[in-house]
Design a protein around this motif. Structure first.
Motif, PDB file in Angstrom:
ATOM      1  N   LYS A 171     -17.244  29.277  -9.349  1.00  0.00           N
ATOM      2  CA  LYS A 171     -15.874  29.432  -9.841  1.00  0.00           C
ATOM      3  C   LYS A 171     -15.310  28.107 -10.313  1.00  0.00           C
ATOM      4  CE  LYS A 171     -11.244  30.836  -8.347  1.00  0.00           C
ATOM      5  NZ  LYS A 171     -10.414  31.303  -7.202  1.00  0.00           N
ATOM      6  N   LYS A 172     -15.522  27.049  -9.540  1.00  0.00           N
ATOM      7  CA  LYS A 172     -14.982  25.738  -9.901  1.00  0.00           C
ATOM      8  C   LYS A 172     -15.609  25.229 -11.188  1.00  0.00           C
ATOM      9  CE  LYS A 172     -12.483  22.085  -9.099  1.00  0.00           C
ATOM     10  NZ  LYS A 172     -10.996  22.153  -9.073  1.00  0.00           N
ATOM     11  N   MET A 173     -16.896  25.414 -11.352  1.00  0.00           N
ATOM     12  CA  MET A 173     -17.544  24.972 -12.577  1.00  0.00           C
ATOM     13  C   MET A 173     -16.982  25.714 -13.786  1.00  0.00           C
ATOM     14  SD  MET A 173     -19.432  22.542 -11.650  1.00  0.00           S
ATOM     15  CE  MET A 173     -19.518  21.996  -9.936  1.00  0.00           C
ATOM     16  N   ALA A 174     -16.754  26.998 -13.636  1.00  0.00           N
ATOM     17  CA  ALA A 174     -16.189  27.772 -14.741  1.00  0.00           C
ATOM     18  C   ALA A 174     -14.789  27.275 -15.089  1.00  0.00           C
ATOM     19  CB  ALA A 174     -16.151  29.256 -14.371  1.00  0.00           C
ATOM     20  N   GLU A 175     -14.019  26.894 -14.094  1.00  0.00           N
ATOM     21  CA  GLU A 175     -12.657  26.395 -14.319  1.00  0.00           C
ATOM     22  C   GLU A 175     -12.644  25.131 -15.168  1.00  0.00           C
ATOM     23  OE1 GLU A 175     -11.004  25.891 -10.457  1.00  0.00           O
ATOM     24  OE2 GLU A 175     -10.633  28.041 -10.146  1.00  0.00           O
ATOM     25  N   VAL A 176     -13.664  24.286 -15.022  1.00  0.00           N
ATOM     26  CA  VAL A 176     -13.691  23.034 -15.785  1.00  0.00           C
ATOM     27  C   VAL A 176     -14.504  23.166 -17.072  1.00  0.00           C
ATOM     28  CG1 VAL A 176     -13.397  21.694 -13.685  1.00  0.00           C
ATOM     29  CG2 VAL A 176     -15.711  22.067 -14.585  1.00  0.00           C
ATOM     30  N   GLY A 177     -15.037  24.358 -17.334  1.00  0.00           N
ATOM     31  CA  GLY A 177     -15.756  24.573 -18.586  1.00  0.00           C
ATOM     32  C   GLY A 177     -17.253  24.403 -18.504  1.00  0.00           C
ATOM     33  N   LEU A 178     -17.818  24.528 -17.314  1.00  0.00           N
ATOM     34  CA  LEU A 178     -19.262  24.499 -17.142  1.00  0.00           C
ATOM     35  C   LEU A 178     -19.713  25.893 -16.708  1.00  0.00           C
ATOM     36  CD1 LEU A 178     -19.738  21.088 -15.292  1.00  0.00           C
ATOM     37  CD2 LEU A 178     -20.332  21.609 -17.667  1.00  0.00           C
ATOM     38  N   ILE A 179     -20.530  26.518 -17.526  1.00  0.00           N
ATOM     39  CA  ILE A 179     -20.898  27.912 -17.324  1.00  0.00           C
ATOM     40  C   ILE A 179     -22.355  28.014 -16.875  1.00  0.00           C
ATOM     41  CG2 ILE A 179     -21.036  30.187 -18.387  1.00  0.00           C
ATOM     42  CD1 ILE A 179     -18.202  29.079 -18.055  1.00  0.00           C
ATOM     43  N   LEU A 180     -22.578  28.877 -15.911  1.00  0.00           N
ATOM     44  CA  LEU A 180     -23.908  29.082 -15.368  1.00  0.00           C
ATOM     45  C   LEU A 180     -24.843  29.658 -16.421  1.00  0.00           C
ATOM     46  CD1 LEU A 180     -25.695  29.117 -12.792  1.00  0.00           C
ATOM     47  CD2 LEU A 180     -24.872  31.439 -12.398  1.00  0.00           C
ATOM     48  N   GLU A 181     -25.983  28.996 -16.605  1.00  0.00           N
ATOM     49  CA  GLU A 181     -27.010  29.481 -17.525  1.00  0.00           C
ATOM     50  C   GLU A 181     -28.155  30.142 -16.772  1.00  0.00           C
ATOM     51  OE1 GLU A 181     -29.115  27.809 -21.571  1.00  0.00           O
ATOM     52  OE2 GLU A 181     -28.746  26.391 -19.943  1.00  0.00           O
ATOM     53  N   GLU A 182     -28.475  29.614 -15.597  1.00  0.00           N
ATOM     54  CA  GLU A 182     -29.555  30.167 -14.785  1.00  0.00           C
ATOM     55  C   GLU A 182     -29.333  29.735 -13.344  1.00  0.00           C
ATOM     56  OE1 GLU A 182     -34.486  30.263 -14.767  1.00  0.00           O
ATOM     57  OE2 GLU A 182     -33.368  29.351 -16.427  1.00  0.00           O
ATOM     58  N   ALA A 183     -29.764  30.575 -12.402  1.00  0.00           N
ATOM     59  CA  ALA A 183     -29.632  30.240 -10.987  1.00  0.00           C
ATOM     60  C   ALA A 183     -30.879  30.694 -10.247  1.00  0.00           C
ATOM     61  CB  ALA A 183     -28.398  30.913 -10.381  1.00  0.00           C
TER      62      ALA A 183
END
Length: 367
Positions: free
Chosen positions: A333-345
């Motif tokens: 969630k925090k990464m999405a808030e700053v503009g970093l989107i999950l590509e793979e996990a």
């Protein structure tokens, strides 16, 4: 030469941190027998069978961790002490008062060392979960431990091409495409025998395989380098410029030794087109990076999220590791808030490792 063996039981999540802190305090050897880790390694290699099942079933559910410290008898300790560091004389059979040489101190009693260990591990317990307990100590002869603990380790494939091997093991059967590096277990965080390091290495391998032009032109950052293992793999995969940093000067010293042992030249200061290693944190780095590898803990990822975004170049990638299962939603969630989107996990035995990119870069790929 006599040594003091300190014995612990620890949850899997905390075993690596416990091993690391014992080394920081001056242990000359640390043995870790982790049922969870061994079961995962054997399973990944397809080697589980009845004999191994019996062996694993005989191990405690919690990791057995042993640290070996050079023993200083009471007379030596009192002779070496000063007015600034008074030490009480103790009987040799009084384990609660055992004295041994420890890094940066003339000697420490067992109680002093355990107290320092507890203080250092408190933040790890809060961020990684789990607990540990001290279960006893004994005096042992050097010949009884110097090599026995090494028998628990073997070459470990972290990805189809990347393998880490202890320095004392011959490994003549490496495949032509296999990249083998030498790192000894227990030196610092990140020696390959933990899920976070393993999956970070896997992501690096996949990036080089599927985006070779990206990796061979990348300016990379290994944040919290620890043993230097991920920086070494990046260098061996062709990344031309790497900054490896850690807030722990001892980790930086260990990383330098490992770089040299693996045939890599390094500098103390960042320079274009080189591998550099120095003590610092993210704010101390210069400029932006195409690739950031941050094998830390979830709380640090949350604190540094905005800085990650600022440090990542357009079309760059960031690998975030060291995330326990229950902290994964908050980090994502925090990464999405700053503009970093999950590509793979990837998830393995309670730990998440994420590959992320800037949101606008992924949006463009979808157009």
């Amino acid at each position: 030469m006599d040594y003091v063996k300190l014995r612990f039981l620890a949850d899997h999540s905390l075993a690596d941190a416990l091993s690391y802190e014992l080394n920081k305090l001056g242990a000359e050897g640390v043995s870790v027998v982790d049922k969870t880790e061994l079961a995962g390694v054997y399973h990944d290699k397809g080697e589980l069978n009845y004999a191994l099942d019996d062996y694993l079933d005989g191990l405690p559910d919690r990791a057995e961790v042993e640290g070996y410290f050079r023993y200083a008898d009471s007379n030596e300790a009192n002779d070496a002490s000063s007015a600034d560091n008074p030490l009480l004389r103790v009987a040799e059979d009084d384990y609660e008062g055992l004295l041994y040489e420890a890094r940066d101190y003339t000697s420490l009693s067992q109680l002093d060392l355990l107290a320092r260990l507890a203080a250092e591990l408190e933040s790890y317990k809060q961020n990684l979960g789990g607990s540990y307990e001290f279960i006893g100590s004994e005096i042992v002869k050097e010949e009884d431990w110097a090599n026995n603990w090494k028998s628990y380790y073997e070459p470990l494939a972290l990805s189809p091409r990347l393998t880490v091997c202890p320095s004392w093991i011959d490994y003549p059967d490496a495949r032509p495409e296999e990249i083998v590096i030498r790192i000894d277990p227990g030196q610092a965080f990140g020696t390959g025998y933990h899920e976070s390091t393993e999956i970070s290495a896997f992501f690096l391998d996949q990036l080089q395989k599927h985006k070779p032009d990206f990796t061979t032109q990348a300016r990379a950052l290994d944040l919290g380098t620890g043993s230097g293992i991920l920086a070494i793999f990046m260098a061996r995969l062709g990344v031309p410029e790497i900054e490896a940093i850690d807030i722990d000067p001892q980790a930086v010293a260990t990383a330098k030794e490992n770089f040299s042992f693996n045939g890599l030249d390094w500098s103390d200061q960042p320079q274009a087109g080189t591998l550099s290693v120095y003590t610092g944190e993210l704010a101390d780095t210069r400029g932006e990076f195409d690739l950031i590898v941050a094998n830390l803990i979830a709380s640090l990822h949350l604190d540094l999220a905005a800085a990650y975004r600022e440090k990542l170049r357009p079309e760059g990638r960031i690998i975030l590791s060291g995330i326990i299962d229950e902290r994964m939603p908050a980090v994502r969630k925090k990464m999405a808030e700053v503009g970093l989107i999950l590509e793979e996990a990837h998830y393995k035995r309670g730990w998440w490792t994420l590959l992320a990119a800037r949101k606008e870069d992924l949006d463009q790929q979808l157009c």
